[in-house]
Structures are given as C-alpha cells and as structure tokens.
Design an enzyme around this catalytic site. Sequence first.
Site, short mmCIF file in Angstrom:
data_model
loop_
_atom_site.label_atom_id
_atom_site.label_comp_id
_atom_site.label_asym_id
_atom_site.label_seq_id
_atom_site.Cartn_x
_atom_site.Cartn_y
_atom_site.Cartn_z
N SER A 25 0.83 -1.22 0.00
CA SER A 25 0.00 0.00 0.00
C SER A 25 0.85 1.25 0.00
O SER A 25 1.83 1.33 0.74
CB SER A 25 -0.91 0.07 1.23
OG SER A 25 -0.99 -1.15 1.88
N HIS A 56 -4.72 -0.68 -3.33
CA HIS A 56 -4.04 -1.74 -4.09
C HIS A 56 -4.75 -1.83 -5.43
O HIS A 56 -5.91 -2.23 -5.49
CB HIS A 56 -4.14 -3.09 -3.38
CG HIS A 56 -3.24 -3.24 -2.20
ND1 HIS A 56 -2.10 -3.99 -2.22
CD2 HIS A 56 -3.31 -2.70 -0.96
CE1 HIS A 56 -1.50 -3.92 -1.03
NE2 HIS A 56 -2.22 -3.15 -0.25
N HIS A 78 -4.04 -10.87 0.67
CA HIS A 78 -3.90 -11.06 2.11
C HIS A 78 -4.86 -12.14 2.60
O HIS A 78 -5.96 -12.28 2.07
CB HIS A 78 -4.25 -9.76 2.85
CG HIS A 78 -3.45 -8.56 2.42
ND1 HIS A 78 -3.83 -7.75 1.39
CD2 HIS A 78 -2.29 -8.05 2.91
CE1 HIS A 78 -2.94 -6.77 1.25
NE2 HIS A 78 -1.99 -6.94 2.16
N TYR A 80 -6.50 -11.85 5.32
CA TYR A 80 -7.68 -11.19 5.90
C TYR A 80 -8.74 -10.84 4.87
O TYR A 80 -9.89 -10.57 5.22
CB TYR A 80 -7.30 -9.96 6.75
CG TYR A 80 -6.68 -8.81 5.98
CD1 TYR A 80 -7.44 -7.99 5.17
CD2 TYR A 80 -5.32 -8.54 6.10
CE1 TYR A 80 -6.87 -6.94 4.47
CE2 TYR A 80 -4.74 -7.50 5.41
CZ TYR A 80 -5.52 -6.70 4.60
OH TYR A 80 -4.95 -5.67 3.91
N GLU A 81 -8.37 -10.87 3.57
CA GLU A 81 -9.38 -10.65 2.53
C GLU A 81 -10.17 -11.93 2.27
O GLU A 81 -11.13 -11.92 1.50
CB GLU A 81 -8.72 -10.23 1.22
CG GLU A 81 -8.01 -8.91 1.26
CD GLU A 81 -7.22 -8.70 -0.03
OE1 GLU A 81 -7.81 -8.25 -1.02
OE2 GLU A 81 -6.01 -9.02 -0.05
N ALA A 108 3.73 -2.47 4.56
CA ALA A 108 3.66 -1.48 5.64
C ALA A 108 3.61 -2.28 6.94
O ALA A 108 3.00 -3.35 6.98
CB ALA A 108 2.39 -0.65 5.50
N MET A 206 0.78 -7.82 8.14
CA MET A 206 -0.24 -8.80 7.73
C MET A 206 0.03 -9.42 6.36
O MET A 206 -0.91 -9.88 5.68
CB MET A 206 -1.62 -8.13 7.74
CG MET A 206 -1.98 -7.51 9.08
SD MET A 206 -3.53 -6.60 9.01
CE MET A 206 -3.46 -5.71 10.59
N SER A 207 1.29 -9.46 5.96
CA SER A 207 1.57 -10.01 4.62
C SER A 207 2.98 -10.59 4.58
O SER A 207 3.57 -10.89 5.61
CB SER A 207 1.44 -8.90 3.56
OG SER A 207 2.46 -7.94 3.74
N ASN A 230 4.01 3.02 12.07
CA ASN A 230 3.56 3.33 13.45
C ASN A 230 4.32 2.42 14.42
O ASN A 230 4.90 1.41 14.01
CB ASN A 230 2.05 3.05 13.58
CG ASN A 230 1.68 1.62 13.20
OD1 ASN A 230 1.62 1.27 12.01
ND2 ASN A 230 1.47 0.78 14.19
N HIS A 242 -4.24 10.65 12.15
CA HIS A 242 -4.23 9.91 10.90
C HIS A 242 -3.34 10.60 9.87
O HIS A 242 -2.57 9.96 9.16
CB HIS A 242 -5.67 9.76 10.38
CG HIS A 242 -5.78 8.87 9.19
ND1 HIS A 242 -5.32 7.55 9.20
CD2 HIS A 242 -6.25 9.08 7.95
CE1 HIS A 242 -5.53 7.01 8.01
NE2 HIS A 242 -6.09 7.92 7.24
N1 HPA Z 1 0.17 -4.03 12.93
C1 HPA Z 1 -0.05 -4.84 11.88
N2 HPA Z 1 0.03 -4.45 10.62
C2 HPA Z 1 0.38 -3.17 10.39
C3 HPA Z 1 0.64 -2.27 11.43
C4 HPA Z 1 0.53 -2.73 12.78
O1 HPA Z 1 0.74 -1.97 13.76
N3 HPA Z 1 0.97 -1.08 10.86
C5 HPA Z 1 0.91 -1.27 9.51
N4 HPA Z 1 0.56 -2.54 9.22
#
Ligand code: HPA
Length: 269
Positions: A25, A56, A78, A80-81, A108, A206-207, A230, A242
């Site tokens: 992303s 995406h 992913h 989660y999709e 990310a 998550m990937s 983050n 944000h």
């Molecule tokens: N956790 C999981 N996936 C993420 C995060 C996070 O803090 N930040 C960006 N992708």
Amino acid sequence: MSINTNQIKDLLGKISPKTAVVLGSGLGEVADIAEEKVVINYADIEGFPHTSVAGHSGQMVAGKIKNRDVLFLKGRFHLYEGHTPQTIAEVVRSLKRIGIEKLILTNAAGSLNRDFAPGEIMMIKDHINFSAQNPLIGANDENIGPRFPDMSNAYDYDLRQSFKRIAESLNIRLGEGVYLMVTGPNFETPAEIRMFQKWGADAVGMSTVLETISAVHCGIKTAAFSVITNFGAGMQDFKLTHSETLNLAKKASQTLSCLLKVYLEDENA
Ligand code: HPA
C-alpha cells in the site's frame, strides 16, 4: 486454481523480466520509473485472484529500467481478505513460470523496536510465521520444490548485501530486523505486542511471510522491506493523528522508492 501463465507471457510480449517487485500500500508509484510500460489488469488474467484492498490497484506493470526488464505487482493478496495460503503460493509460482528469479516484497508494518521509528525502512532479515497458516501444506510437487524447504537464508544474504551497499551510498539508514506476520485484520493488542517483542520480532504486519515461503520453496531469491508506519499498540502514550501517520508512511515510501530505483538501475545488483 491455476493461473494462465502463457497468457501473461503473451501479454508481456518482448519483455522478459527476471526480477519482480510486489508493491505494498502506498508504494504503487515506484512502478512509474519503468519505461516502455505494459500494463496488465489482474482481472484480465485467467485464474488470477482479485484484490479488494483500497490503495491496491490490481495491476502488473512490466517495463524496462535501463536495460533490465522488471515486473511490478501493484496489489497483493492477504489472508484477511479471505484469500487462502494456496492462492498466495500460486501467484508466486506463476511468477516463477514466467521466468522470475528474484522477488522483492514490500509492506507497511508496525514497529516493535524503538530503533525503527515511523517513517523509516526496515530490511527484513528473517521472519516469524505467526499466521498459523502455511502455503506448502498439502501434496508436494517435487518439480516445484522440496517437501521440507530450508528457511535459513529465506531473505537472501547476497541480495541484502547489495541493498546495504546501495543504502549506504545514498545515505539511507537501513536497519535489518525480524518481521512477524499476523493474519489481521485487527491490529494487535498491547499484550500481543509485548509478547512479540519478547520473541525477538522487530516489526509486525499482515503479509509477506507466506509469499516468502512460497518463493523460497520454488527457488526464487527473495528480499523484503517494511515501511514503518507506526509503533505497535501500547508502545507510545500519545496517538498520532491519521494525517501524521500518512505523512510518515509517505516519507518512508519515498525513501524506499529511491532505494529500489537505484537497485533496479544497477546492472550488477
Ligand atoms: N500491525 C499490523 N500491521 C500493520 C501495522 C501494525 O501496527 N501497521 C501497519 N501494518
């Protein structure tokens, strides 16, 4: 489900990439550096899965960078999709079938380590598969790869040295760390973050891990990078807005774009 790779080869025409880059992303614009571009929508490839994540775009962009043919994948798949680990493996194997030898994955991620601040890039040196899933479960086709693949050099040492050298020449701080994969889609709890830190993870996302396992299994050399957006849940008292988060992600994306561009332009890397 199998992806029609002859169709991809036909659509690529004269372009025969040996390197593919999966753009996470916010990194889609890296593909703009290619020339003589050929754009293929995932939706137009028989058997190719569809992405559902905002940001995406679901396209392959092939083209030339200096004399090197490169394939970018804008949009990934992913868990989660609702995608299965086997779908993720088939996408990687389709790349192998069209001739890809090196795969560069980007994502990310949240930082678990105060040395990797939001806005920085972490090069992944190893991973922890905490997804409880594996793309290699099921009958093994020895023509694709071994039943019990070795993961001790999953993030290829030589590729990492090339990237370190390039980062140094560009004055980019490029730390290496361990990436831990969760399925998401919820972000972690503070207790989970503390546990992952104790396990030696430096970033969480998550990937990437299932793609790496699939790539190593079928003999593709892999490198991967996390754009740190983050700190993990509970690691800081104040919450970033944000727009602050987006700005930091943008800064890190620009740094990573720069690193990838120089790498892809470098004939010897
Ligand atoms: N956790 C999981 N996936 C993420 C995060 C996070 O803090 N930040 C960006 N992708």
